[in-house]
Design a protein around this motif. Structure first.
Motif, mmCIF file in Angstrom:
data_model
loop_
_atom_site.group_PDB
_atom_site.id
_atom_site.type_symbol
_atom_site.label_atom_id
_atom_site.label_comp_id
_atom_site.label_asym_id
_atom_site.label_seq_id
_atom_site.Cartn_x
_atom_site.Cartn_y
_atom_site.Cartn_z
ATOM 1 N N THR A 149 5.233 10.370 -4.436
ATOM 2 C CA THR A 149 4.861 11.771 -4.673
ATOM 3 C C THR A 149 3.507 11.901 -5.362
ATOM 4 O OG1 THR A 149 5.929 11.839 -6.849
ATOM 5 C CG2 THR A 149 7.270 12.449 -4.954
ATOM 6 N N ASP A 150 3.274 11.071 -6.403
ATOM 7 C CA ASP A 150 2.194 11.275 -7.370
ATOM 8 C C ASP A 150 2.315 12.658 -8.003
ATOM 9 O OD1 ASP A 150 0.001 10.114 -8.754
ATOM 10 O OD2 ASP A 150 -1.339 11.486 -7.732
ATOM 11 N N SER A 151 3.541 13.152 -8.097
ATOM 12 C CA SER A 151 3.755 14.473 -8.687
ATOM 13 C C SER A 151 3.304 14.474 -10.150
ATOM 14 C CB SER A 151 5.231 14.864 -8.596
ATOM 15 O OG SER A 151 6.025 13.956 -9.327
ATOM 16 N N PRO A 152 2.764 15.613 -10.606
ATOM 17 C CA PRO A 152 2.722 16.933 -9.942
ATOM 18 C C PRO A 152 1.467 17.173 -9.100
ATOM 19 C CG PRO A 152 1.929 17.163 -12.182
ATOM 20 C CD PRO A 152 2.286 15.696 -12.007
ATOM 21 N N PHE A 153 0.764 16.080 -8.729
ATOM 22 C CA PHE A 153 -0.507 16.214 -8.015
ATOM 23 C C PHE A 153 -0.347 15.889 -6.527
ATOM 24 C CE2 PHE A 153 -1.285 14.547 -12.346
ATOM 25 C CZ PHE A 153 -1.804 15.705 -12.906
ATOM 26 N N LEU A 154 -1.426 16.158 -5.771
ATOM 27 C CA LEU A 154 -1.539 15.753 -4.362
ATOM 28 C C LEU A 154 -0.369 16.232 -3.503
ATOM 29 C CD1 LEU A 154 -2.967 12.136 -4.755
ATOM 30 C CD2 LEU A 154 -4.207 14.286 -4.424
ATOM 31 N N THR A 155 -0.042 17.485 -3.641
ATOM 32 C CA THR A 155 1.026 18.067 -2.843
ATOM 33 C C THR A 155 0.658 18.022 -1.368
ATOM 34 O OG1 THR A 155 1.424 19.591 -4.669
ATOM 35 C CG2 THR A 155 2.498 20.100 -2.574
ATOM 36 N N PRO A 156 1.544 17.491 -0.517
ATOM 37 C CA PRO A 156 1.197 17.352 0.900
ATOM 38 C C PRO A 156 1.195 18.684 1.640
ATOM 39 C CG PRO A 156 3.468 16.700 0.539
ATOM 40 C CD PRO A 156 2.869 16.939 -0.815
ATOM 41 N N ILE B 174 0.847 -1.194 0.000
ATOM 42 C CA ILE B 174 0.000 0.000 0.000
ATOM 43 C C ILE B 174 0.885 1.247 0.000
ATOM 44 C CG2 ILE B 174 -1.849 1.234 1.168
ATOM 45 C CD1 ILE B 174 -2.648 -1.566 0.196
ATOM 46 N N SER B 175 0.747 2.060 -1.029
ATOM 47 C CA SER B 175 1.566 3.266 -1.155
ATOM 48 C C SER B 175 0.715 4.511 -0.921
ATOM 49 C CB SER B 175 2.201 3.334 -2.544
ATOM 50 O OG SER B 175 3.047 4.455 -2.641
ATOM 51 N N PHE B 176 1.152 5.338 0.021
ATOM 52 C CA PHE B 176 0.431 6.560 0.363
ATOM 53 C C PHE B 176 1.116 7.769 -0.267
ATOM 54 C CE2 PHE B 176 -0.537 3.638 3.844
ATOM 55 C CZ PHE B 176 -1.912 3.738 3.909
ATOM 56 N N ALA B 177 0.291 8.733 -0.672
ATOM 57 C CA ALA B 177 0.791 9.971 -1.273
ATOM 58 C C ALA B 177 0.382 11.157 -0.399
ATOM 59 C CB ALA B 177 0.244 10.115 -2.691
ATOM 60 N N GLY B 178 0.517 12.355 -0.938
ATOM 61 C CA GLY B 178 0.291 13.568 -0.168
ATOM 62 C C GLY B 178 -1.111 13.748 0.352
ATOM 63 N N ASN B 179 -2.100 13.086 -0.287
ATOM 64 C CA ASN B 179 -3.471 13.225 0.199
ATOM 65 C C ASN B 179 -3.651 12.652 1.597
ATOM 66 O OD1 ASN B 179 -2.994 10.734 -1.044
ATOM 67 N ND2 ASN B 179 -5.146 10.416 -1.536
ATOM 68 N N LEU B 180 -2.712 11.851 2.066
ATOM 69 C CA LEU B 180 -2.777 11.347 3.436
ATOM 70 C C LEU B 180 -2.743 12.484 4.448
ATOM 71 C CD1 LEU B 180 -2.678 8.870 5.375
ATOM 72 C CD2 LEU B 180 -0.176 9.039 5.260
ATOM 73 N N THR B 181 -2.116 13.596 4.084
ATOM 74 C CA THR B 181 -1.949 14.717 5.022
ATOM 75 C C THR B 181 -3.115 15.692 5.008
ATOM 76 O OG1 THR B 181 -0.828 16.205 3.435
ATOM 77 C CG2 THR B 181 0.549 14.582 4.592
ATOM 78 N N PHE B 182 -4.093 15.493 4.115
ATOM 79 C CA PHE B 182 -5.183 16.448 3.981
ATOM 80 C C PHE B 182 -6.135 16.354 5.184
ATOM 81 C CE2 PHE B 182 -5.085 16.308 -0.986
ATOM 82 C CZ PHE B 182 -3.793 16.806 -0.962
ATOM 83 N N LYS B 183 -6.723 17.473 5.549
ATOM 84 C CA LYS B 183 -7.610 17.517 6.705
ATOM 85 C C LYS B 183 -8.858 16.676 6.518
ATOM 86 C CE LYS B 183 -6.183 22.075 8.432
ATOM 87 N NZ LYS B 183 -6.616 23.466 8.725
ATOM 88 N N ASN B 184 -9.310 16.534 5.272
ATOM 89 C CA ASN B 184 -10.545 15.794 5.011
ATOM 90 C C ASN B 184 -10.297 14.323 4.691
ATOM 91 O OD1 ASN B 184 -9.350 16.093 2.523
ATOM 92 N ND2 ASN B 184 -11.210 16.751 1.451
ATOM 93 N N ALA B 185 -9.103 13.827 5.009
ATOM 94 C CA ALA B 185 -8.723 12.459 4.649
ATOM 95 C C ALA B 185 -8.897 11.502 5.822
ATOM 96 C CB ALA B 185 -7.287 12.433 4.142
ATOM 97 N N GLY B 186 -9.998 11.619 6.545
ATOM 98 C CA GLY B 186 -10.199 10.813 7.745
ATOM 99 C C GLY B 186 -10.168 9.314 7.490
#
Length: 232
Positions: free
Chosen positions: A174-181, A144-156
């Protein structure tokens, strides 16, 4: 240190392969993103991929096939076409003994059925589902690979999954250039921001960052066995 540059189409495969040679410890993957299902004559893309994998199989920097998978959020052809492209790539990965990198957007049930049936091994890229879905993919051996969306406030729900994922199955990307943490959300994502994901996960699980880094390095070696040959 090791990492992988993930491909989504074939047009830039040669340029990416040459660039990777300048980055010790890094390799690359090649594959067909689900969007190819919306193109006429996608069968020729699959054939081109087979030829390319046959040509590059002896390259130690070729670490995996993908990004492949299914995406029902966007109108990428039909589910049947997406499935056809995915299965062709899973068969190719099995033939050449390569792990796969799986794209999943709103297609958990379909993907689980296909991956389980084909005994796929590899990585659930940019995981964004909940714990129950994650457990199914873990049960068939996926990482399971996690990207920057893990850090989002709405990612409960995603954070709940991260709290419960076995530490010997976790990876980051990273999933760059998307999902910047967070704290750089809103700007273009680059690999330099990956440490924020590590730090967030370490705090979420109350573990030492150094221990997490060592664990992820071991996980990557198991998930992508060829990486051992290029590790910097």
């Amino acid at each position: 240190m090791a990492g992988i540059d993930i491909g989504v189409h074939l047009e830039d495969a040669d340029a990416r392969r040459k660039r990777i040679k300048t980055l010790p410890g890094f390799g690359y993957s090649i594959g067909l993103y689900p969007s190819h299902a919306a193109e006429e004559g996608f069968e020729s893309d699959v054939q081109q991929l087979r030829q390319l994998v046959s040509k590059l199989n002896d390259d130690p920097a070729l670490l995996a096939l993908g990004e492949m998978g299914m995406d029902f959020h966007w109108n990428y052809g039909t589910p049947e076409a997406q499935e056809e492209i995915l299965i062709a790539q899973l068969d190719l990965a099995s033939e050449f003994n390569l792990p796969v990198i799986i794209h999943n957007r709103e297609a958990d049930d379909h993907l689980y059925r296909i991956l389980a049936a084909h005994r796929a091994r590899g990585i659930m890229h940019c995981f964004s589902s909940d714990y129950q879905q994650m457990k199914r993919f873990l049960d068939i051996g996926m990482y399971i690979s996690f990207a920057g969306n893990l850090t989002f406030k709405n990612a409960g729900k995603l954070q709940d999954a991260a709290r419960r994922v076995p530490l010997d199955r976790v990876l980051f990307e990273t999933d760059s250039p998307f999902l910047t943490p967070v704290p750089h959300r809103g700007s273009t994502n680059t690999p330099e921001f990956v440490p924020h994901i590590y730090q967030f996960f370490a705090e979420l699980r109350n573990i030492e960052l150094s221990d997490l880094c060592l664990q992820v390095a071991q996980n990557f070696s198991r998930a992508v066995p060829r990486s051992e040959a290029i590790r910097g």
